[in-house]
Design a protein around this motif. Structure first.
Motif, PDB file in Angstrom:
ATOM      1  N   CYS A  23       2.099  13.474   7.546  1.00  0.00           N
ATOM      2  CA  CYS A  23       2.607  13.513   6.177  1.00  0.00           C
ATOM      3  C   CYS A  23       2.886  12.135   5.595  1.00  0.00           C
ATOM      4  N   ALA A  24       2.716  11.099   6.359  1.00  0.00           N
ATOM      5  CA  ALA A  24       3.019   9.754   5.880  1.00  0.00           C
ATOM      6  C   ALA A  24       2.040   9.338   4.782  1.00  0.00           C
ATOM      7  N   ASP A  25       2.531   8.498   3.871  1.00  0.00           N
ATOM      8  CA  ASP A  25       1.663   7.976   2.829  1.00  0.00           C
ATOM      9  C   ASP A  25       0.639   7.034   3.448  1.00  0.00           C
ATOM     10  N   PRO A  26      -0.627   7.154   3.066  1.00  0.00           N
ATOM     11  CA  PRO A  26      -1.624   6.247   3.620  1.00  0.00           C
ATOM     12  C   PRO A  26      -1.417   4.840   3.079  1.00  0.00           C
ATOM     13  N   GLY A  27      -1.728   3.873   3.902  1.00  0.00           N
ATOM     14  CA  GLY A  27      -1.597   2.479   3.503  1.00  0.00           C
ATOM     15  C   GLY A  27      -2.963   1.839   3.337  1.00  0.00           C
ATOM     16  N   LEU A  28      -2.964   0.534   3.307  1.00  0.00           N
ATOM     17  CA  LEU A  28      -4.211  -0.209   3.196  1.00  0.00           C
ATOM     18  C   LEU A  28      -4.994  -0.062   4.492  1.00  0.00           C
ATOM     19  N   GLU A  29      -6.320   0.087   4.387  1.00  0.00           N
ATOM     20  CA  GLU A  29      -7.147   0.283   5.572  1.00  0.00           C
ATOM     21  C   GLU A  29      -7.554  -1.025   6.218  1.00  0.00           C
ATOM     22  N   ARG A  30      -8.084  -1.942   5.421  1.00  0.00           N
ATOM     23  CA  ARG A  30      -8.530  -3.219   5.962  1.00  0.00           C
ATOM     24  C   ARG A  30      -8.657  -4.231   4.846  1.00  0.00           C
ATOM     25  N   VAL A  31      -8.791  -5.483   5.240  1.00  0.00           N
ATOM     26  CA  VAL A  31      -9.025  -6.571   4.303  1.00  0.00           C
ATOM     27  C   VAL A  31     -10.217  -7.362   4.836  1.00  0.00           C
ATOM     28  N   VAL A  63     -11.633 -12.355  -0.821  1.00  0.00           N
ATOM     29  CA  VAL A  63     -10.771 -11.382  -0.162  1.00  0.00           C
ATOM     30  C   VAL A  63     -10.961 -10.041  -0.858  1.00  0.00           C
ATOM     31  N   ASP A  64     -11.321  -9.011  -0.086  1.00  0.00           N
ATOM     32  CA  ASP A  64     -11.474  -7.651  -0.613  1.00  0.00           C
ATOM     33  C   ASP A  64     -10.521  -6.729   0.136  1.00  0.00           C
ATOM     34  N   VAL A  65      -9.690  -5.984  -0.606  1.00  0.00           N
ATOM     35  CA  VAL A  65      -8.710  -5.076  -0.028  1.00  0.00           C
ATOM     36  C   VAL A  65      -9.261  -3.654  -0.132  1.00  0.00           C
ATOM     37  N   PHE A  66      -9.252  -2.924   0.996  1.00  0.00           N
ATOM     38  CA  PHE A  66      -9.837  -1.592   1.064  1.00  0.00           C
ATOM     39  C   PHE A  66      -8.779  -0.511   1.173  1.00  0.00           C
ATOM     40  N   PHE A  67      -9.029   0.589   0.449  1.00  0.00           N
ATOM     41  CA  PHE A  67      -8.195   1.786   0.493  1.00  0.00           C
ATOM     42  C   PHE A  67      -9.106   2.986   0.306  1.00  0.00           C
ATOM     43  N   LYS A  68      -8.975   3.974   1.171  1.00  0.00           N
ATOM     44  CA  LYS A  68      -9.809   5.183   1.141  1.00  0.00           C
ATOM     45  C   LYS A  68     -11.291   4.860   1.187  1.00  0.00           C
ATOM     46  N   GLY A  69     -11.658   3.897   2.028  1.00  0.00           N
ATOM     47  CA  GLY A  69     -13.055   3.607   2.283  1.00  0.00           C
ATOM     48  C   GLY A  69     -13.759   2.688   1.312  1.00  0.00           C
ATOM     49  N   LYS A  70     -13.086   2.230   0.274  1.00  0.00           N
ATOM     50  CA  LYS A  70     -13.773   1.334  -0.658  1.00  0.00           C
ATOM     51  C   LYS A  70     -12.830   0.228  -1.128  1.00  0.00           C
ATOM     52  N   THR A 104       1.459 -15.222   0.434  1.00  0.00           N
ATOM     53  CA  THR A 104       1.344 -13.813   0.788  1.00  0.00           C
ATOM     54  C   THR A 104       0.690 -13.080  -0.374  1.00  0.00           C
ATOM     55  N   LEU A 105      -0.329 -12.272  -0.061  1.00  0.00           N
ATOM     56  CA  LEU A 105      -0.994 -11.456  -1.078  1.00  0.00           C
ATOM     57  C   LEU A 105      -0.433 -10.045  -1.019  1.00  0.00           C
ATOM     58  N   TYR A 106      -0.130  -9.490  -2.184  1.00  0.00           N
ATOM     59  CA  TYR A 106       0.390  -8.128  -2.302  1.00  0.00           C
ATOM     60  C   TYR A 106      -0.580  -7.290  -3.115  1.00  0.00           C
ATOM     61  N   ALA A 107      -0.889  -6.091  -2.623  1.00  0.00           N
ATOM     62  CA  ALA A 107      -1.739  -5.144  -3.339  1.00  0.00           C
ATOM     63  C   ALA A 107      -0.875  -3.974  -3.792  1.00  0.00           C
ATOM     64  N   THR A 108      -1.148  -3.471  -4.986  1.00  0.00           N
ATOM     65  CA  THR A 108      -0.397  -2.350  -5.533  1.00  0.00           C
ATOM     66  C   THR A 108      -1.264  -1.100  -5.497  1.00  0.00           C
ATOM     67  N   LEU A 109      -0.804  -0.087  -4.764  1.00  0.00           N
ATOM     68  CA  LEU A 109      -1.501   1.203  -4.702  1.00  0.00           C
ATOM     69  C   LEU A 109      -0.897   2.128  -5.739  1.00  0.00           C
ATOM     70  N   ARG A 110      -1.749   2.817  -6.473  1.00  0.00           N
ATOM     71  CA  ARG A 110      -1.287   3.771  -7.480  1.00  0.00           C
ATOM     72  C   ARG A 110      -1.831   5.147  -7.111  1.00  0.00           C
ATOM     73  N   ASN A 111      -0.981   6.170  -7.244  1.00  0.00           N
ATOM     74  CA  ASN A 111      -1.447   7.526  -6.954  1.00  0.00           C
ATOM     75  C   ASN A 111      -1.728   8.272  -8.255  1.00  0.00           C
ATOM     76  N   SER A 112      -2.144   9.516  -8.134  1.00  0.00           N
ATOM     77  CA  SER A 112      -2.523  10.299  -9.308  1.00  0.00           C
ATOM     78  C   SER A 112      -1.328  10.643 -10.202  1.00  0.00           C
ATOM     79  N   LYS A 113      -0.121  10.553  -9.675  1.00  0.00           N
ATOM     80  CA  LYS A 113       1.079  10.854 -10.463  1.00  0.00           C
ATOM     81  C   LYS A 113       1.576   9.647 -11.249  1.00  0.00           C
ATOM     82  N   GLY A 114       0.917   8.505 -11.080  1.00  0.00           N
ATOM     83  CA  GLY A 114       1.330   7.303 -11.790  1.00  0.00           C
ATOM     84  C   GLY A 114       2.324   6.442 -11.032  1.00  0.00           C
TER      85      GLY A 114
END
Length: 137
Positions: A23-31, A63-70, A104-114
């Motif tokens: 049930c954990a929120d998914p995080g970044l996959e790779r960079v 630098v490319d940050v990946f989430f959900k395979g892309k 330090t580089l920070y990436a912001t993940l956004r979900n469908s709820k905003g």
């Protein structure tokens, strides 16, 4: 009878633990870090990985940050000799300096709820003629 009860309680606890882990929120996959030379070597960093990369003066790294395979965001890290620089190519990434030789580089993940979550994508530091890229867990 008590042995069966213990086994049942143990299995129930194991099932609950596995269900909560899923049930954990998914995080970044790779960079991916790509040295912008010819031919361009590429390093894929996964959570917990650390990579030392040669850094001659004036070198730049994509630098490319990946989430959900892309790849969803990224930018360019460059070594200007006097300090590290970062130029974002997407809106969901930002850099925070910690002196001339660290950022330090920070990436912001956004979900469908905003809703959004700001996650640490990469720690970069310069040591002599090398850059150290670290993707924290």
């Amino acid at each position: 009878m008590r042995a069966r009860l213990r086994i049942f309680v143990w299995l129930l606890g194991l099932c609950v633990a596995l269900a909560l882990a899923g049930c954990a929120d998914p995080g970044l996959e790779r960079v991916d870090v790509t040295w912008e030379t010819d031919p361009p070597p590429r390093w894929g960093l996964y959570p917990g990985y650390r990579q030392e990369i040669p850094a001659p003066k004036g070198a730049s790294y994509r630098v490319d940050v990946f989430f959900k395979g892309k790849a969803f965001t990224g930018g360019t890290v460059s070594d200007a000799g006097y300090a590290l620089n970062f130029a974002p190519s997407g809106k969901d990434i930002e850099a925070e300096r910690d002196g001339r030789d660290r950022m330090t580089l920070y990436a912001t993940l956004r979900n469908s709820k905003g809703e959004s979550r700001k996650l640490t994508a990469l720690r970069i530091s310069r040591k002599d003629d090398k850059l150290v890229f670290e993707f924290p867990k």
